[in-house]
Design an enzyme around this catalytic site. Structure first.
Site, mmCIF file in Angstrom:
data_model
loop_
_atom_site.group_PDB
_atom_site.id
_atom_site.type_symbol
_atom_site.label_atom_id
_atom_site.label_comp_id
_atom_site.label_asym_id
_atom_site.label_seq_id
_atom_site.Cartn_x
_atom_site.Cartn_y
_atom_site.Cartn_z
ATOM 1 N N ASP A 227 -2.309 4.735 -1.788
ATOM 2 C CA ASP A 227 -1.387 3.631 -1.564
ATOM 3 C C ASP A 227 -2.055 2.516 -0.759
ATOM 4 O OD1 ASP A 227 1.465 2.710 -1.563
ATOM 5 O OD2 ASP A 227 1.204 2.862 0.610
ATOM 6 N N GLU A 268 -4.258 1.577 -5.266
ATOM 7 C CA GLU A 268 -3.369 0.433 -5.446
ATOM 8 C C GLU A 268 -3.946 -0.783 -4.721
ATOM 9 O OE1 GLU A 268 1.228 -0.884 -4.418
ATOM 10 O OE2 GLU A 268 0.052 0.257 -2.976
#
Ligand code: CA
Length: 540
Positions: A227, A268
């Site tokens: 993330d 990401e």
């Protein structure tokens, strides 16, 4: 231990177990033509009647994702799943971790999780878990301890300031937050509940690697979705993409590779291609290609093909296709059908393009049913629709979040046996992608179409060639021609067969020099339809 020693050791172990094997088989073949499926465990299937999806529920539904039979089109055929955070967290979404070594008890136990992983592996499904390294939760014991006590051994795991620094985040948001414990401030780029970890501290870097090892070795996962990776290390007023961030990613990826050769990491970096490219080649294996997602959705929404292929070609030139991941939408974005104005035909076309263009694509759960959903975030992550019954078969209780209003039509039971359904389109496309060499690994070769509403491209893997032609417009188009550079296809004459089951296209004569010259593959292109034409050499 030096790398060669690890390789020698595993080869020795393997030689013992499988005498005929010459070297350790590192299964990375799933990436060739593979598709990943993003799952929110809380919303997938509730096995114990508390209204919350769980690991045992996911295990029960693995056959839906991939039943392990390559020929079966009764399952989606995804080769991997990405589970949104499964570690303990005070939030419903899990992106603020309270304990990196415990599964969320609402989802089940570690035993349940491991059983799910074993059952996934039995079906040929790799399991990636979301790993949130940038920040922890304010509920993490280390943060609480460090916030209360400036002499805490974990004090330097977070960033503190006696006064509030005059710095705002990339979206204009507050990033320095008042401590509830003392008269001071702590740094957290996303939210006051998510204090950033301090990766200038070598102990934090070591801990990230240790967490990675734990999930690979103890929990048996095959890799990670990481993330918010641009924000790991801040340097002065630069909050993203710093040299320190690249260094942490490099070290983490090295640690993953050393722990589990063949593991896969995808990060990401929610930004343009220019910003993403510096995260290659020596850091994570892949990154989500947000620019390709935008290009795809814009092309289908506007009906103009002119800007679709350029970003794909740019990524292809920069990196092997298994190292970048296109998608339609993810858990942070308006769902595909909603983003396309509720137009199911456009959503079908978008899927046809995503799954015939190169890259390692990700599909967000429910996309294959045409599920709708718009912000706020909870409404993008609503329970999966399995049946027409109460709570759409997701739970026998009240679901943790109300369903979408389209659950009576956009559900698995309604679509599973309907050959024309969205679900069966996805099943067909995902299986085609893994079984057809050109779609699995072929180079993307752009083809000029004579109409702006039409995109045309080749996927070519040696002699295996597929021509995709799609009408992005809402009216039928007749006589559209396509033309290529010289040598785009092998020299010869070809019959064409629509792999999606439509009528055959026109014969192609490229016998002079392998060039398409004002070729009309389909006399009339239906609106919002893709044709996936396999070229078959005609022998005289
Ligand atoms: Ca449950």
């Amino acid at each position: 231990m030096p790398r060669f020693a690890i390789v020698a050791l595993s080869a020795a172990l393997l030689a013992h177990a499988v005498p005929s094997a010459a070297q350790a088989p590192i299964d990375t073949t799933w990436k060739r033509g593979g598709v990943c499926y993003e799952v929110f465990v809380r919303s997938f299937f509730d096995s114990d009647g508390d209204g919350i999806g769980d690991f045992n529920g996911l295990t029960q539904k693995l056959d839906y994702i991939n039943d392990g039979s390559p020929a079966s089109t009764r399952s989606l055929g995804a080769k991997c799943i990405w589970l949104m955070p499964v570690a303990a967290s005070p939030s419903y979404h899990g992106y603020d971790t309270k304990n990196y070594y415990r599964v969320n008890p609402e989802y089940g136990t570690a035993v349940d999780f491991k059983r799910m992983v074993a059952e996934a592996h039995r079906r040929g499904i790799k399991v990636l878990v979301d790993l949130v390294l940038n920040h922890a939760s304010t509920e993490h014991p280390f943060f609480k301890e460090a916030a209360r006590d400036t002499l805490s051994p974990h004090r330097n795991w977070f960033r503190w300031s006696a006064t509030k620094p005059d710095i705002k985040g990339p979206w204009g948001q507050e990033v320095w937050h008042k401590s509830p414990y003392r008269d001071e401030y702590y740094y957290g780029i996303f939210w006051s509940g998510m204090p950033d970890l301090n990766y200038d501290n070598p102990a934090v870097r070591a801990e990230a690697n240790k967490v990675g090892k734990y999930w690979l070795k103890e929990m048996g996962v095959d890799g990670f979705r990481l993330d918010a990776v641009p924000y790991l290390v801040e340097e002065g007023t630069t909050l993203a993409g710093t040299a320190g961030t690249h260094s942490v990613l490099h070290d983490f990826a090295e640690s993953v590779r050393a722990t589990a050769p063949g593991a896969y990491t995808v990060g990401e970096v929610w930004d343009s291609i220019d910003i993403i490219l510096p995260y290659y080649p020596d850091q994570l294996d892949g990154y989500f290609a947000f620019a390709l997602s935008d290009a795809l959705m814009d092309a289908v929404r506007t009906g103009s093909a002119s800007k679709l292929l350029a970003p794909y070609l740019r990524m292809q030139q920069a990196m092997p296709a298994v190292r970048w991941s296109p998608f339609q939408r993810n858990h942070d974005q308006t769902r595909t059908v909603t983003a396309l104005g509720g137009d199911i035909a456009k959503a079908r076309l978008s899927a046809q393009l995503l799954l015939t263009l190169p890259g390692l694509p990700f599909v967000y759960y429910g996309e294959e049913l045409g599920m709708t959903g718009d912000k706020p975030d909870e409404r993008l992550r609503t329970p999966m629709h399995w049946t027409r019954s109460k709570a759409a078969g997701f739970t026998t209780a009240a679901p943790w979040e109300p369903l979408q209003p389209d659950s009576l039509t956009a559900n698995v039971a309604a679509q599973a046996n309907d050959k024309a359904s969205m679900l069966n389109l996805y099943r067909k496309l995902i299986h085609l992608r893994s079984s057809n060499a050109a779609l699995a690994a072929g180079e993307l070769v752009p083809v000029d179409a004579s109409n702006d509403a039409v995109t045309a491209f080749l996927r070519r893997d040696g002699a295996n060639v597929v021509l995709v032609v799609a009408n992005l417009g809402t009216t039928p188009l007749s006589g559209v021609t396509v033309s290529s550079n010289q040598g785009a296809v092998p020299i010869g004459r070809f019959a064409t067969r629509d792999l999606l089951g439509g009528a055959a296209g026109a014969e192609l004569d490229a016998s002079a020099d392998g060039t398409l010259r004002e070729y009309v593959p389909i006399a009339t292109l239906a609106p919002l339809q893709a044709y996936v034409l396999e070229l078959k050499a005609i022998r005289r």
